[in-house]
Design a protein around this motif. Structure first.
Motif, PDB file in Angstrom:
ATOM      1  N   ASN A  74       0.410  40.213  31.266  1.00 44.09           N
ATOM      2  CA  ASN A  74       0.270  38.767  31.071  1.00 44.09           C
ATOM      3  C   ASN A  74       0.645  37.996  32.338  1.00 44.09           C
ATOM      4  OD1 ASN A  74      -0.593  39.328  28.525  1.00 44.09           O
ATOM      5  ND2 ASN A  74       1.373  38.869  27.539  1.00 44.09           N
ATOM      6  N   ILE A  75      -0.288  37.978  33.262  1.00 44.91           N
ATOM      7  CA  ILE A  75      -0.027  37.370  34.582  1.00 44.91           C
ATOM      8  C   ILE A  75       0.153  35.858  34.431  1.00 44.91           C
ATOM      9  CG2 ILE A  75      -1.088  36.941  36.848  1.00 44.91           C
ATOM     10  CD1 ILE A  75      -2.528  39.716  36.406  1.00 44.91           C
ATOM     11  N   TYR A 112     -13.516  37.826  42.435  1.00 41.77           N
ATOM     12  CA  TYR A 112     -13.326  38.984  41.539  1.00 41.77           C
ATOM     13  C   TYR A 112     -11.949  38.913  40.871  1.00 41.77           C
ATOM     14  CZ  TYR A 112     -17.234  40.964  44.282  1.00 41.77           C
ATOM     15  OH  TYR A 112     -18.428  41.173  44.923  1.00 41.77           O
ATOM     16  N   CYS A 113     -10.919  38.617  41.669  1.00 41.50           N
ATOM     17  CA  CYS A 113      -9.556  38.561  41.106  1.00 41.50           C
ATOM     18  C   CYS A 113      -9.457  37.420  40.098  1.00 41.50           C
ATOM     19  CB  CYS A 113      -8.516  38.368  42.221  1.00 41.50           C
ATOM     20  SG  CYS A 113      -8.409  39.792  43.327  1.00 41.50           S
ATOM     21  N   THR A 114     -10.010  36.271  40.463  1.00 39.01           N
ATOM     22  CA  THR A 114      -9.938  35.110  39.564  1.00 39.01           C
ATOM     23  C   THR A 114     -10.663  35.401  38.254  1.00 39.01           C
ATOM     24  OG1 THR A 114      -9.931  33.689  41.518  1.00 39.01           O
ATOM     25  CG2 THR A 114     -10.441  32.629  39.412  1.00 39.01           C
ATOM     26  N   HIS A 115     -11.845  36.006  38.364  1.00 33.55           N
ATOM     27  CA  HIS A 115     -12.658  36.270  37.176  1.00 33.55           C
ATOM     28  C   HIS A 115     -11.960  37.252  36.238  1.00 33.55           C
ATOM     29  CE1 HIS A 115     -16.350  37.388  34.894  1.00 33.55           C
ATOM     30  NE2 HIS A 115     -16.618  36.119  35.110  1.00 33.55           N
ATOM     31  N   ALA A 116     -11.201  38.178  36.829  1.00 35.66           N
ATOM     32  CA  ALA A 116     -10.521  39.183  36.003  1.00 35.66           C
ATOM     33  C   ALA A 116      -9.260  38.631  35.338  1.00 35.66           C
ATOM     34  CB  ALA A 116     -10.161  40.401  36.860  1.00 35.66           C
ATOM     35  N   VAL A 117      -8.625  37.656  35.964  1.00 35.41           N
ATOM     36  CA  VAL A 117      -7.316  37.177  35.474  1.00 35.41           C
ATOM     37  C   VAL A 117      -7.440  35.907  34.620  1.00 35.41           C
ATOM     38  CG1 VAL A 117      -5.087  36.227  36.253  1.00 35.41           C
ATOM     39  CG2 VAL A 117      -6.030  38.250  37.379  1.00 35.41           C
ATOM     40  N   LEU A 118      -8.392  35.056  34.956  1.00 33.85           N
ATOM     41  CA  LEU A 118      -8.471  33.730  34.327  1.00 33.85           C
ATOM     42  C   LEU A 118      -8.620  33.738  32.796  1.00 33.85           C
ATOM     43  CD1 LEU A 118      -8.479  30.671  34.796  1.00 33.85           C
ATOM     44  CD2 LEU A 118     -10.935  30.817  35.242  1.00 33.85           C
ATOM     45  N   PRO A 119      -9.480  34.578  32.215  1.00 34.44           N
ATOM     46  CA  PRO A 119      -9.646  34.520  30.748  1.00 34.44           C
ATOM     47  C   PRO A 119      -8.327  34.718  29.990  1.00 34.44           C
ATOM     48  CG  PRO A 119     -11.402  35.829  31.719  1.00 34.44           C
ATOM     49  CD  PRO A 119     -10.417  35.551  32.818  1.00 34.44           C
ATOM     50  N   GLY A 120      -7.476  35.631  30.470  1.00 32.39           N
ATOM     51  CA  GLY A 120      -6.179  35.854  29.826  1.00 32.39           C
ATOM     52  C   GLY A 120      -5.308  34.616  29.902  1.00 32.39           C
ATOM     53  N   MET A 121      -5.346  33.938  31.034  1.00 31.94           N
ATOM     54  CA  MET A 121      -4.546  32.707  31.182  1.00 31.94           C
ATOM     55  C   MET A 121      -5.019  31.644  30.189  1.00 31.94           C
ATOM     56  SD  MET A 121      -4.042  32.214  35.283  1.00 31.94           S
ATOM     57  CE  MET A 121      -2.852  33.207  36.194  1.00 31.94           C
ATOM     58  N   VAL A 122      -6.325  31.514  30.066  1.00 36.14           N
ATOM     59  CA  VAL A 122      -6.873  30.493  29.157  1.00 36.14           C
ATOM     60  C   VAL A 122      -6.508  30.855  27.715  1.00 36.14           C
ATOM     61  CG1 VAL A 122      -9.013  29.449  28.292  1.00 36.14           C
ATOM     62  CG2 VAL A 122      -8.699  29.822  30.749  1.00 36.14           C
ATOM     63  N   GLU A 123      -6.616  32.130  27.389  1.00 34.58           N
ATOM     64  CA  GLU A 123      -6.278  32.595  26.029  1.00 34.58           C
ATOM     65  C   GLU A 123      -4.808  32.288  25.706  1.00 34.58           C
ATOM     66  OE1 GLU A 123      -8.153  36.475  25.414  1.00 34.58           O
ATOM     67  OE2 GLU A 123      -6.356  36.903  24.215  1.00 34.58           O
ATOM     68  N   ARG A 124      -3.932  32.509  26.681  1.00 32.52           N
ATOM     69  CA  ARG A 124      -2.497  32.252  26.455  1.00 32.52           C
ATOM     70  C   ARG A 124      -2.164  30.774  26.648  1.00 32.52           C
ATOM     71  NH1 ARG A 124      -2.719  36.895  29.429  1.00 32.52           N
ATOM     72  NH2 ARG A 124      -2.195  35.905  31.409  1.00 32.52           N
ATOM     73  N   LEU A 166      -9.762  21.628  32.496  1.00 33.36           N
ATOM     74  CA  LEU A 166      -9.194  20.442  31.858  1.00 33.36           C
ATOM     75  C   LEU A 166      -9.109  20.674  30.347  1.00 33.36           C
ATOM     76  CD1 LEU A 166      -8.238  17.491  32.370  1.00 33.36           C
ATOM     77  CD2 LEU A 166     -10.526  16.789  31.681  1.00 33.36           C
ATOM     78  N   GLY A 167      -7.966  20.351  29.771  1.00 25.99           N
ATOM     79  CA  GLY A 167      -7.787  20.606  28.331  1.00 25.99           C
ATOM     80  C   GLY A 167      -7.015  21.887  28.084  1.00 25.99           C
ATOM     81  N   THR A 168      -6.845  22.688  29.124  1.00 28.00           N
ATOM     82  CA  THR A 168      -5.967  23.869  29.021  1.00 28.00           C
ATOM     83  C   THR A 168      -4.710  23.564  29.845  1.00 28.00           C
ATOM     84  OG1 THR A 168      -6.543  25.102  31.028  1.00 28.00           O
ATOM     85  CG2 THR A 168      -8.059  25.297  29.159  1.00 28.00           C
ATOM     86  N   LYS A 169      -3.741  24.479  29.737  1.00 24.71           N
ATOM     87  CA  LYS A 169      -2.510  24.274  30.512  1.00 24.71           C
ATOM     88  C   LYS A 169      -2.534  25.101  31.807  1.00 24.71           C
ATOM     89  CE  LYS A 169       0.017  21.718  27.572  1.00 24.71           C
ATOM     90  NZ  LYS A 169      -1.135  21.137  26.844  1.00 24.71           N
ATOM     91  N   VAL A 170      -3.733  25.559  32.188  1.00 25.25           N
ATOM     92  CA  VAL A 170      -3.830  26.391  33.401  1.00 25.25           C
ATOM     93  C   VAL A 170      -3.973  25.481  34.627  1.00 25.25           C
ATOM     94  CG1 VAL A 170      -5.080  28.242  34.556  1.00 25.25           C
ATOM     95  CG2 VAL A 170      -4.890  28.242  32.053  1.00 25.25           C
ATOM     96  N   ARG A 171      -3.118  25.737  35.612  1.00 24.90           N
ATOM     97  CA  ARG A 171      -3.077  24.882  36.808  1.00 24.90           C
ATOM     98  C   ARG A 171      -3.712  25.589  38.012  1.00 24.90           C
ATOM     99  NH1 ARG A 171       3.084  23.256  37.271  1.00 24.90           N
ATOM    100  NH2 ARG A 171       3.461  25.337  36.428  1.00 24.90           N
ATOM    101  N   VAL A 172      -4.237  24.808  38.948  1.00 27.46           N
ATOM    102  CA  VAL A 172      -4.869  25.388  40.151  1.00 27.46           C
ATOM    103  C   VAL A 172      -4.472  24.573  41.382  1.00 27.46           C
ATOM    104  CG1 VAL A 172      -7.030  26.090  41.265  1.00 27.46           C
ATOM    105  CG2 VAL A 172      -6.900  26.033  38.764  1.00 27.46           C
TER     106      VAL A 172
END
Ligand code: NDP
Ligand code: 8X3
Length: 247
Positions: A74-75, A112-124, A166-172
């Motif tokens: 859970n990165i 590649y790294c972003t695509h592999a990690v981002l869905p988990g962040m959005v899910e959490r 936007l609408g998620t708590k994921v920051r960039v």
């Protein structure tokens, strides 16, 4: 927190890894040089998970990230730091292989790294992505051709990610440093240490510690605050005017 850092074997990535481990975080350290990763594991201990990985390899990036051990999965923070400049020749004298290598690393690898990690962040509904851009992505200079263009991509991709998230708590965040003395110039000048050192002669460049501190500051902001872009330069570096050719 679990922090995934690409390009952890040198420069900014190594300084960040040491800083975050010293603060009690778990760090997944990515790089291609196994011997450096082994030494880091020995020095930094159980909170470090070394990952020998070439981020240009899409299938391997996907596989290794999906196969992370349960307690590392859970990165919380992805730091897309691995990257390089190759050469300072003008575009018409550049090597197409150098251009491809920069695009494959600075753009494709980051994607590649972003695509592999981002869905988990959005899910959490929790997470932070920090991308290493550069002042070269904003200001042109002779010989910066494709390197600067890859960093302009990083800048705009970071902003566009925010729009989608936007609408998620994921920051960039996109962090854009100027001259900083690491192995960056040795790589750019293909191992010519004298040429690399000359670049910093008579001025005080930024240090990897400056970047690690800035990133630690970004990571420790409260969850409601997103740092969009940070641009930082040595006090001894500034902008130039337009160039004019007169015959
Ligand atoms: P360094 O050369 O010191 O570090 C680069 C790191 O990237 C190394 O750990 C290298 O490890 C890793 N790396 C390179 N290619 C790959 C790959 N294909 N897969 C995995 N890891 C890779 O440079 P810096 O620390 O200075 O640079 C870090 C980032 O900051 C880069 O994106 C750079 O463009 C950017 N930047 C640097 C500035 C500077 O002046 N130094 C200023 C602005 C931005 P290994 O060889 O083991 O794979
Ligand atoms: C590297 C910084 O100023 O050497 O991204 O282009 S600079």
């Amino acid at each position: 927190m679990i922090i995934f850092i690409t390009g952890a074997t040198s420069g900014f990535g190594l300084a960040m890894t040491e800083k975050f481990i010293s603060l009690g975080h778990q760090v997944i350290a990515v790089g291609r040089r196994q011997e450096r990763l082994d030494k880091m594991k020995k020095d930094l201990g159980v909170n470090l998970l070394p990952l020998c990985l070439d981020i240009k390899n899409k299938n391997l990036v996907t596989k290794q990230i999906s196969e992370l051990p349960l307690n590392w999965k859970n990165i919380d923070v992805l730091i897309n730091n691995a990257g390089m400049a190759l050469g300072t020749e003008s575009a018409q004298k550049s090597s197409i292989l150098d251009w491809e290598e920069m695009i494959q690393t600075n753009i494709n690898g980051l994607l590649y790294c972003t695509h592999a990690v981002l869905p988990g962040m959005v899910e959490r509904d929790k997470g932070q992505i920090i991308n290493l851009g550069s002042v070269a992505g904003e200001f042109p200079y002779p010989g910066g051709n494709v390197y600067g263009a890859t960093k302009a991509f990083v800048h705009q991709f970071s902003l566009n990610l925010r729009s989608d998230l936007l609408g998620t708590k994921v920051r960039v965040t996109n962090i854009e440093p100027g001259m900083c003395q690491t192995e960056f110039s040795e790589v750019r000048f293909r191992g010519d240490i004298t040429k690399a050192n000359n670049l910093y002669a008579g001025m005080t460049p930024l240090t990897a510690a400056d970047i690690a501190e800035t990133i630690e500051w970004i990571v420790s902001r409260p969850a409601h605050l997103n740092v969009n872009v940070i641009s930082l330069m040595p006090t001894d570096q500034a902008f130039s005017g337009f160039a004019v050719h007169r015959s």
